[in-house]
Enzyme design. Structure first.
Site, PDB file in Angstrom:
ATOM      1  N   ASN A 204       0.635  -1.328  -0.129  1.00  0.00           N
ATOM      2  CA  ASN A 204      -0.080  -0.200   0.074  1.00  0.00           C
ATOM      3  C   ASN A 204       0.889   1.225   0.083  1.00  0.00           C
ATOM      4  OD1 ASN A 204       0.852   0.060   2.596  1.00  0.00           O
ATOM      5  ND2 ASN A 204      -0.889  -0.035   3.691  1.00  0.00           N
TER       6      ASN A 204
ATOM      7  N   GLU B 185       1.621   4.292   7.190  1.00  0.00           N
ATOM      8  CA  GLU B 185       0.468   3.769   6.356  1.00  0.00           C
ATOM      9  C   GLU B 185      -0.133   5.045   5.641  1.00  0.00           C
ATOM     10  OE1 GLU B 185       0.338   0.719   5.973  1.00  0.00           O
ATOM     11  OE2 GLU B 185      -0.283  -0.301   7.900  1.00  0.00           O
TER      12      GLU B 185
END
Ligand code: F6R
Length: 254
Positions: free
Chosen positions: A146, A153
């Site tokens: 991702n 993140e």
């Protein structure tokens, strides 16, 4: 910077890792002659294993001493003691540190064992230790599917500092191999921030295999966006992706 300066493509992960190991070894030897240390930022995970193997080989077979190396690992799960086989500390010990001569006092980790109340000061202390060591000379990174770097993140800020974070499910699934099941993978971690990473003087991002090819393209050739934290590296003049051919398969040639 033109796209082509941001990455190098190798036939396989071993030849790419050998190149990065040679660059690290050169820096270590140059500094040793000057009586100075080298500060490395290091990742855990599957990707850097051939790099660690190559450095171990250089240490054993080509008398590379790592006695002047200082290390800071990128991240650690919250809630795991260092002795847990799934902790990054245990992974680094068995994969790398047990096999080279880096003095134990030069090895730095975020602790997965700090309480919620202590986490903020523990992370600030880690930043102070990096600064006191003179900053990171050479940061090695893997990349999540991702686009995460460290455990930053999607959605994180480019100037984020070392801090506690919540892991995405994809990240927990991808790292579940060291645990009996995904439900045992912690969902919180401590990570160096993107801002901390971007302060390193040089950065090598390693990526292997077709599973990483789409995110590699977005990181190198897509817009700079919080949706792909690795795209923040486009602003760093010394950040280079080291890819094998399958990880590079989606890159545009211009
Ligand atoms: C690990 C880390 C992560 C990994 C990434 C890729 O310390 O910071 O960003 O580099 O999740 O993991 P692997 O290499 O297992 O594909």
């Amino acid at each position: 910077m033109p796209y082509s300066h941001r990455f190098r493509v190798f036939e396989n992960c071993d030849s790419a890792s050998a190149q990065v190991a040679a660059e690290i070894a050169q820096l270590i030897r140059e500094r040793a002659i000057l009586g100075r240390h080298v500060v490395l930022g290091l990742p855990a995970g599957k990707t850097p294993v051939p790099l660690y193997e190559e450095l171990i080989y250089l240490h054993r077979e080509e008398s590379l001493s790592l006695a002047n190396v200082v290390t800071f690992n990128l991240d650690e799960y919250i809630g795991l003691p260092a002795s847990h086989p799934g902790s990054f500390r245990a992974f680094m010990q068995r994969t790398f540190f047990d096999h080279v001569d880096i003095p134990a006092e030069n090895i730095h980790f975020l602790s997965g064992n700090v309480s919620r109340a202590e986490a903020t000061s523990h992370c600030a202390d880690y930043e102070h230790k990096i600064a006191a060591a003179g900053g990171i000379d050479f940061q090695i990174l893997g990349i999540g599917r991702n686009g995460h770097i460290g455990f930053n993140e999607p959605g994180c800020m480019a100037d984020s500092r070392t801090r506690p974070v919540t892991l995405f499910d994809m990240t927990r699934r991808d790292t579940a191999r060291w645990f009996p099941g995904i439900e045992r993978v912690p969902n919180r971690a401590l990570t160096m921030g993107c801002g901390t990473i971007l302060e390193a003087r040089r950065i090598a991002v390693l990526a292997w295999g077709s599973r990483k090819s789409r995110i590699v393209r977005r990181a190198i050739q897509g817009p700079v966006t919080a949706d792909v934290p690795a795209s923040y590296l486009q602003a760093h003049p010394g950040a280079i992706f080291y890819l094998n051919s399958s990880a590079a398969a989606c890159l545009k040639s211009k």
